[in-house]
Design an enzyme around this catalytic site. Structure first.
Site, mmCIF file in Angstrom:
data_model
loop_
_atom_site.group_PDB
_atom_site.id
_atom_site.type_symbol
_atom_site.label_atom_id
_atom_site.label_comp_id
_atom_site.label_asym_id
_atom_site.label_seq_id
_atom_site.Cartn_x
_atom_site.Cartn_y
_atom_site.Cartn_z
ATOM 1 N N PHE A 247 65.907 70.684 -18.759
ATOM 2 C CA PHE A 247 65.490 71.142 -17.058
ATOM 3 C C PHE A 247 64.240 70.634 -16.994
ATOM 4 C CE2 PHE A 247 62.553 74.815 -15.604
ATOM 5 C CZ PHE A 247 63.531 75.309 -14.887
ATOM 6 N N ASP B 101 59.819 63.626 -18.674
ATOM 7 C CA ASP B 101 59.264 65.000 -18.272
ATOM 8 C C ASP B 101 58.477 65.263 -19.640
ATOM 9 O OD1 ASP B 101 58.858 67.264 -18.046
ATOM 10 O OD2 ASP B 101 61.126 68.108 -17.179
ATOM 11 N N LYS C 179 52.381 72.918 -16.547
ATOM 12 C CA LYS C 179 52.414 74.004 -17.295
ATOM 13 C C LYS C 179 50.917 74.593 -17.841
ATOM 14 C CE LYS C 179 56.775 75.608 -18.687
ATOM 15 N NZ LYS C 179 58.432 74.962 -17.901
HETATM 16 C C1 LIG Z 1 58.897 74.610 -17.376
HETATM 17 C C2 LIG Z 1 59.253 73.210 -17.268
HETATM 18 C C3 LIG Z 1 59.568 72.521 -15.683
HETATM 19 C C4 LIG Z 1 59.168 73.383 -14.271
HETATM 20 O O1 LIG Z 1 57.682 73.357 -14.409
HETATM 21 P P1 LIG Z 1 57.938 74.957 -13.284
HETATM 22 O O2 LIG Z 1 55.934 74.407 -13.353
HETATM 23 O O3 LIG Z 1 57.895 75.659 -12.620
HETATM 24 O O4 LIG Z 1 58.692 73.951 -11.819
HETATM 25 C C5 LIG Z 1 60.222 71.281 -15.720
HETATM 26 N N1 LIG Z 1 60.063 70.816 -16.427
HETATM 27 C C6 LIG Z 1 60.413 70.983 -17.857
HETATM 28 C C7 LIG Z 1 60.354 69.872 -19.254
HETATM 29 C C8 LIG Z 1 59.780 72.694 -18.269
HETATM 30 O O5 LIG Z 1 59.521 73.043 -18.790
#
Ligand SMILES: *Cc1c(COP(=O)(O)O)cnc(C)c1O
Length: 415
Positions: A146, A231, A260
């Site tokens: 994600f 990420d 986050k």
């Molecule tokens: C939540 C998340 C995102 C996206 O972040 P947003 O602030 O919702 O755009 C991207 N990568 C990871 C691993 C995430 O957990």
């Protein structure tokens, strides 16, 4: 009365909001530490934490002070001018990671979008074997991963369900099997410029990659001049027991993304890069709000507190404590299959698709946990969690599991 209020929330949502969420019948109005209260005054232990966005919990005095002091001084100036908190935050991150440079945005998706653009620019400059006009531009990412909801990040997100309604996806992305080095090798070709992944997949249900895989990915990137984009939007900022999870894998990224929990709940994102990967030139990229003084000053206060109070170690210790207690519940409830994750990024894997039911029973008893997929409960509480709060949460989980009982058709049970 409560029902009336709830009907009101649903009525307003249905009348005025885009139809995207199925929410439980209450609104959260106030929080303190690991606790939140709803509009009828009920208290919950918050093991969702705005989805891993509150490392210091709710209404932490350090966060409140940083926001109010900075708000009284200066909130937004654009990137046309220097602002001191932005530079100070960039310096902090460089001094506490293996990255050298930063660019600030407002969300995880935007941080990953920036990483993708940076990698593509690198692929134009360092064409390698590519014969194409665009040089190298293809990014390999993982099924189940994600990376966000913008078109490019959703193309990198290996979930057809999130992609299909919005096709065609932008080209240049290949999703391959997770934790499978052969799949990455097979997908690599003369257009490949980067590999992008989470070392612990969050939204997929808290799935860590293996140590060997992480090392093999780093080696493959080095052999083929590919950039490794890690990420850390969900894993970062101390949650897994170290400031960044890559430290626990003994590898270093070329580009790393954060968001986050970085500013304790205030929207912020960051794309960090090594000098080698930092190929932007003036005018190529930007953001109006990105790196604003309010978010950056808050992030500095949050990060300093995390380091000064040894919160990564606290997350490691409390995560171990919680994991052992939940694993002990497995003897009583065959519904629990396994506990996954690191530190306070915990996934409770269930036998069968019962996570929504367990989460709803837990909520009724005062514990917020997130059924991140049909068979996994996600727990990402504040890093300031105490043992007493962990005990209380496990007690509620115990009761919730008892209430759900032994549902029929639990596939992996076999009878
Ligand atoms: C939540 C998340 C995102 C996206 O972040 P947003 O602030 O919702 O755009 C991207 N990568 C990871 C691993 C995430 O957990």
């Amino acid at each position: 009365m409560i029902e009336q209020k709830t009907d009101q929330l649903h009525a307003l949502e249905q009348r005025y909001m885009l139809n995207l969420f199925a929410r439980p019948p209450m609104a959260l109005v106030r929080g303190e530490g690991v606790k939140v209260w709803d509009d009828s005054g009920r208290m919950y232990l918050d093991f969702v934490g705005g989805i891993a966005c509150s490392p210091l919990g709710h209404a932490h005095p350090v966060v409140v002070k940083a926001i109010s002091e900075q708000a009284a001084k200066l909130i937004q100036v654009s990137n046309l001018y220097f602002n001191e908190p932005q530079l100070e935050l960039a310096e902090w991150l460089a001094k506490h990671s293996s990255m050298q440079r930063a660019f600030f945005v407002n969300s995880g998706a935007e941080a990953n979008e920036t990483a993708i653009k940076l990698a593509r620019k690198y692929g134009k400059q360092n064409r390698g074997k590519s014969t194409g006009e665009d040089g190298r531009y293809e990014i390999i990412s993982m099924l189940g991963g994600f990376h966000g909801r913008t078109l490019a990040t959703v193309a990198a997100t290996g979930k057809p369900h999130y992609q299909k309604p919005f096709s065609p996806m932008p080209p240049g992305f290949i999703n391959v099997a997770f934790n499978d080095i052969e799949a990455v090798k097979q997908a690599t070709n003369e257009r490949t410029v980067a590999i992008m992944l989470e070392l612990i997949q969050g939204e997929a249900g808290i799935n860590p990659v293996s140590q060997e895989y992480a090392k093999a990915i780093r080696a493959w990137c080095d052999e083929n001049d590919l950039l490794l984009i890690i990420d850390e939007v969900q894993t970062g900022v101390g949650r897994t027991g170290t400031l960044w999870v890559y430290e626990q894998y003994g590898i270093q990224p070329d580009i790393m993304t954060l968001a986050k929990g970085l500013a304790g709940g205030v929207p912020i994102g960051a794309t960090l890069a090594t000098d080698k990967a930092a190929v932007f030139v003036p005018g190529e990229h930007g953001s109006t709000f990105g790196g604003n003084p309010l978010a950056c000053a808050t992030a500095i206060a949050v990060l300093n507190t995390i380091v000064e109070q040894n919160l990564p170690q606290q997350a490691m210790r409390l995560g171990g404590y919680l994991t052992r207690k939940i694993e002990a519940l497995r003897e009583k409830y065959p519904l629990i299959k396994e506990v996954r994750g690191k530190g306070l990024m915990i996934g409770v894997g269930l036998n069968g698709d019962h996570s929504a039911k367990v989460a709803s029973e837990a909520m009724e008893r005062g514990l917020l946990i997130n059924p991140v997929n049909p068979s996994t409960l996600r727990m990402v509480p504040a890093l300031i969690l105490t043992e007493a709060e962990a005990d209380q949460a496990v007690e509620i989980l115990d009761q919730a599991l008892a209430a759900v009982g032994t549902p029929e058709a639990t596939p992996s049970n076999g009878h």
